[in-house]
Motif scaffolding. Structure first.
Motif, PDB file in Angstrom:
ATOM      1  N   THR A  84       0.907  -1.082   0.147  1.00  0.00           N
ATOM      2  CA  THR A  84       0.034   0.005   0.294  1.00  0.00           C
ATOM      3  C   THR A  84       0.871   1.222  -0.088  1.00  0.00           C
ATOM      4  N   HIS A  85       0.534   2.404  -0.229  1.00  0.00           N
ATOM      5  CA  HIS A  85       1.086   3.599  -0.458  1.00  0.00           C
ATOM      6  C   HIS A  85       1.594   3.971   1.211  1.00  0.00           C
ATOM      7  N   THR A 116       2.176   2.749 -14.511  1.00  0.00           N
ATOM      8  CA  THR A 116       1.343   1.718 -13.842  1.00  0.00           C
ATOM      9  C   THR A 116       1.427   0.529 -14.752  1.00  0.00           C
ATOM     10  N   ASP A 125      -4.698  11.728 -11.587  1.00  0.00           N
ATOM     11  CA  ASP A 125      -4.535  10.906 -10.520  1.00  0.00           C
ATOM     12  C   ASP A 125      -3.073  10.869 -10.473  1.00  0.00           C
ATOM     13  N   ARG A 129      -0.611  11.357  -7.149  1.00  0.00           N
ATOM     14  CA  ARG A 129       0.340  10.404  -6.610  1.00  0.00           C
ATOM     15  C   ARG A 129       1.740  11.020  -6.261  1.00  0.00           C
ATOM     16  N   GLU A 155       3.273   1.124 -10.031  1.00  0.00           N
ATOM     17  CA  GLU A 155       2.274   0.346  -9.677  1.00  0.00           C
ATOM     18  C   GLU A 155       2.068  -0.857 -10.294  1.00  0.00           C
ATOM     19  N   TYR A 157      -0.465  -3.647 -11.066  1.00  0.00           N
ATOM     20  CA  TYR A 157      -1.834  -4.453 -10.931  1.00  0.00           C
ATOM     21  C   TYR A 157      -2.023  -5.650 -11.506  1.00  0.00           C
ATOM     22  N   GLU A 166      -8.850  -2.714  -7.989  1.00  0.00           N
ATOM     23  CA  GLU A 166      -8.932  -1.289  -7.784  1.00  0.00           C
ATOM     24  C   GLU A 166      -7.767  -0.527  -7.213  1.00  0.00           C
ATOM     25  N   HIS A 167      -7.267  -1.371  -6.355  1.00  0.00           N
ATOM     26  CA  HIS A 167      -5.868  -0.879  -5.858  1.00  0.00           C
ATOM     27  C   HIS A 167      -4.416  -1.701  -6.259  1.00  0.00           C
TER      28      HIS A 167
END
Length: 466
Positions: A84-85, A116, A125, A129, A155, A157, A166-167
């Motif tokens: 996570t961030h 990403t 977005d 970040r 990131e 995914y 989603e995250h």
């Protein structure tokens, strides 16, 4: 002094292309071996993911790998990571400040990129970040066009485009070190090459083969089934001297029908030398000659640092060797006229691979590598069908799928010792060294599967009333 010690023990992040997945690990290992380094993954290593963390390397090692790799996109000095961030923030705040400070002082310029994998972020977005990373002690000036240092937030995914979370599954942040050589795939594309044939090797795979073989500057590289020289082009790019042989007179001399659309005959300067000239490596070209791979024409000595080849499978190119089942009367003085065309006969795949391994055992230097393609019928494949030799050990075995029932495997072998007299009897003493005869039926099995698929499609069309 303490800072220099720390900077030699960092973790580096490799971002890899998501194609030719089987080929990536052997390529990176081979390129590290060229620098005398081993492959040490950090944490929970998953080979098929696009991000690898490596330990035990210096920055110059990473730059050396990226100067050769066509499987890796970019490399970063890893500063922080997490699921996570929030975890990323904790990881970054715990990163040694002495490792950060050389790149964040007030006289420096920098830029932060957001990347990403398997998901597209809108520009607002991405800005969010970047703004959220204001806890990092950047003192320099932002420069979007020509920064001294580039940082990247990456990131992940996952790899399933039909199930994008989603995250992100994982997040990385680091300092950009270097990009790989993916541009070579475009710049050396066979579409723009001066001299091509029906079986010219794809540029990307050619460079992968050269890397698997650890081809290095001033090496001598040989291709016994040279064709139009695609593998020689790749090896010469890495400043190796190249040579090859082929049984096809027209291919070696650049004559006969052209493989290009709307061109009936080859031009006057369509040959392998012209290909190397096109890419500025003609000085690395030794020569090519017409020769039968099944016949010994080289003096008995370890001549080559690497042997890289794509033998014919009998699909686009026939598998032939000189010889006849009939008695051929030789000219009285034992010399054939220049116009003489030798009689040829079938050259079975099992014999091709037996001869190739024997040749490599005798003519590679110890530590030299053999890299070649092995066609397989997938329903019958097992590791026991891969040819072996007492002087060679298998380092990697990578699959490229051709169809639902066929594939070809890139085999990389290394010579571990000099050949001995008893090696020729190894196949009788140890069944592992016996030639696998199933390769000989590859052509029939290839077209058998193709015909079955065509019949199935025709039947489907009839059922649908077409």
């Amino acid at each position: 002094m303490a800072t220099s010690v720390n900077r030699s023990c960092l973790t580096y992040l490799l971002h890899l292309a998501q194609d030719n997945l089987d080929f990536r690990l052997p390529e990176i290992k081979a390129l590290l071996a060229l620098r005398g380094k081993s492959f040490h993954p950090s944490g929970d290593f998953q080979e098929k993911t696009p991000f690898w963390c490596l330990d035990g390397l210096a920055e110059e090692d990473v730059r050396g790998v990226m100067a050769r790799s066509v499987c890796a996109k970019s490399a970063f000095e890893l500063w922080g990571h997490g699921q996570t961030h929030s975890e990323l923030r904790t990881s970054l705040l715990n990163y040694p400040s002495e490792n950060m400070s050389p790149f964040m002082h007030k006289d420096s310029t920098y830029r932060i990129n957001v990347y990403t994998f398997n998901k597209t972020l809108e520009f607002p977005d991405r800005i969010k970040r970047i703004d959220a990373m204001d806890y990092l002690p950047f003192e320099g000036t932002v420069s979007l066009k020509s920064p001294q240092h580039i940082f990247c937030l990456l990131e992940d995914y996952g790899t399933d485009p039909n199930d994008i979370p989603e995250h992100p599954n994982y997040i990385y942040f680091g300092r950009w070190i270097a990009d790989g050589q993916r541009e070579l795939i475009r710049s050396h594309s066979v579409k723009n090459r001066h001299f091509i044939g029906n079986t010219s090797m794809d540029a990307g795979l050619s460079f992968i083969m050269a890397n698997h073989a650890k081809v290095n500057e001033n090496d001598l590289v040989f291709d016994p089934f040279v064709g139009t020289g695609s593998l020689l082009v790749a090896c010469s790019h890495f400043r190796a001297y190249v040579c090859g042989t082929d049984i096809d007179y027209n291919t070696i001399h650049g004559r006969g029908r052209s493989s290009r659309k709307n061109q009936k005959w080859r031009g006057p300067d369509e040959n392998i030398r012209a290909n190397l000239r096109q890419y500025g490596t003609e000085e690395m070209y030794i020569d090519v000659m017409i020769s039968d791979a099944s016949k010994p024409v080289w003096r008995e000595a370890p001549l080559f640092d690497a042997i890289i080849t794509d033998p014919p499978y009998g699909i686009r190119e026939s598998t032939r060797r000189t010889g006849s089942h009939k008695d051929v009367t030789k000219h009285a003085d034992g010399i054939y006229l220049e116009s003489h065309v030798p009689v040829s006969q079938a050259y079975h795949l099992s014999d091709i691979f037996t001869d190739l391994l024997n040749f490599s055992a005798h003519h590679l230097v110890v530590g030299g590598r053999l890299v070649y393609w092995l066609p397989v019928y997938r329903p019958e494949y097992s590791e026991e069908t891969v040819p072996l030799h007492p002087c060679l050990r298998i380092l990697s075995n990578c699959e490229q799928t051709l169809s639902s029932h066929t594939s070809r495997r890139l085999i990389t072998m290394e010579k571990i010792r000099k050949p001995e007299e008893l090696d020729g009897l190894a196949q009788f003493a140890d069944g592992r060294f016996s030639p696998y005869q199933g390769h000989n039926a590859f052509r029939e099995k290839y077209f058998s599967g193709l015909n079955k698929r065509c019949i199935k499609e025709d039947n489907k069309a009839v059922v649908n009333g077409q």
